[in-house]
Design an enzyme around this catalytic site. Structure first.
Site, short mmCIF file in Angstrom:
data_model
loop_
_atom_site.label_atom_id
_atom_site.label_comp_id
_atom_site.label_asym_id
_atom_site.label_seq_id
_atom_site.Cartn_x
_atom_site.Cartn_y
_atom_site.Cartn_z
CG ASP A 1 -0.43 -0.14 2.52
OD1 ASP A 1 0.71 -0.61 2.63
OD2 ASP A 1 -1.12 0.21 3.49
CG PHE B 1 8.83 -0.10 -3.83
CD1 PHE B 1 9.25 -0.51 -2.57
CD2 PHE B 1 8.11 -1.00 -4.61
CE1 PHE B 1 8.96 -1.79 -2.09
CE2 PHE B 1 7.82 -2.28 -4.15
CZ PHE B 1 8.24 -2.68 -2.89
CE1 TYR C 1 7.58 3.87 0.90
CE2 TYR C 1 7.36 5.25 -1.05
CZ TYR C 1 8.01 4.23 -0.37
OH TYR C 1 9.07 3.58 -0.95
CG HIS D 1 9.28 -6.19 1.15
ND1 HIS D 1 9.78 -4.98 1.60
CD2 HIS D 1 8.17 -5.89 0.45
CE1 HIS D 1 9.00 -4.01 1.18
NE2 HIS D 1 8.00 -4.53 0.48
#
Length: 225
Positions: free
Chosen positions: A66, A79, A68, A189
């Site tokens: 989701d 990202f 920031y 991740h």
């Protein structure tokens, strides 16, 4: 909301906007606004991933969870943050891996990834909005059904895409992808909590370009100016 979508994406996703989950989602977002909550990203940026990377141009998908949730961070690309915003920890680790994976890569002084999106890298979050300073607050409200459909349409209608699935959440989406038609690259991740357990050294960017070149496609220029 459908009017804000790039025509190629609108062609494959238009019917989603008439479904109950999307109407419920729109009502939820309006309620958030009415109750005085700040929601990120701003409305005009929610569909940036689709609008900067048209359906017909997609060749790589990087899936995030989701947006920031800090002030000024989210702008519709997973990202990514705009220039002038501090580069978040996960993106710092992405840059570290790029330095060891792609010869000559130099880490930029910002985190604005629009150049990737313009090259055909779909920077897609599974949830497209979030309440300020409350991570995960808009999960389970309907966005996942919409973005799952986007992934399914890519898988069904295209061949030879590369999907980068980082972490368990993204990897769970592999059930939507026909791996006989597409390349799926999985690793840990890039978060500081997991980067050292399998993200660093996984070489996802060179693997992506190898897969694209093998199909006669132009590799991604991962260097950001």
């Amino acid at each position: 909301m459908s009017a804000a979508l790039e025509p190629g994406w609108l062609k494959v996703l238009d019917t989603e906007f008439d479904k109950k989950y999307m109407k419920d989602l729109k009502a939820f977002l309006l309620q958030e606004k009415e109750e005085g909550f700040t929601v990120y990203p701003k409305g005009s940026d929610i569909f940036n991933a689709f609008n900067i990377t048209p359906f017909d141009k997609v060749k790589v998908v990087i899936l995030g969870q989701d947006p920031y949730h800090g002030d000024g961070q989210a702008h519709g690309l997973s990202f990514s943050v705009k220039k002038g915003v501090t580069v978040p920890p996960s993106l710092k680790n992405i840059y570290k891996e790029l330095e060891t994976d792609i010869e000559g890569f130099k880490t930029p002084n910002h985190g604005h990834l629009t150049e990737w999106a313009e090259e055909g890298v779909l920077l897609l979050n599974a949830t497209l909005t979030v309440r300020a300073r409350q991570p995960g607050s808009h999960q389970g409200k309907g966005w996942e059904a919409f973005t799952d459909q986007a992934i399914s349409q890519l898988s069904d209608q295209k061949t030879g895409l590369v999907f980068l699935l980082w972490g368990k959440f993204a990897q769970n989406k592999s059930i939507l992808i026909d791996e006989t038609k597409h390349t799926v690259i999985k690793s840990a991740h890039p978060s500081p909590f997991s980067a050292y357990t399998g993200f660093f050294g996984s070489k996802p960017f060179s693997k992506t370009n190898t897969a694209l070149i093998a199909q006669g496609k132009k590799p991604v220029n991962w260097q950001i100016s």
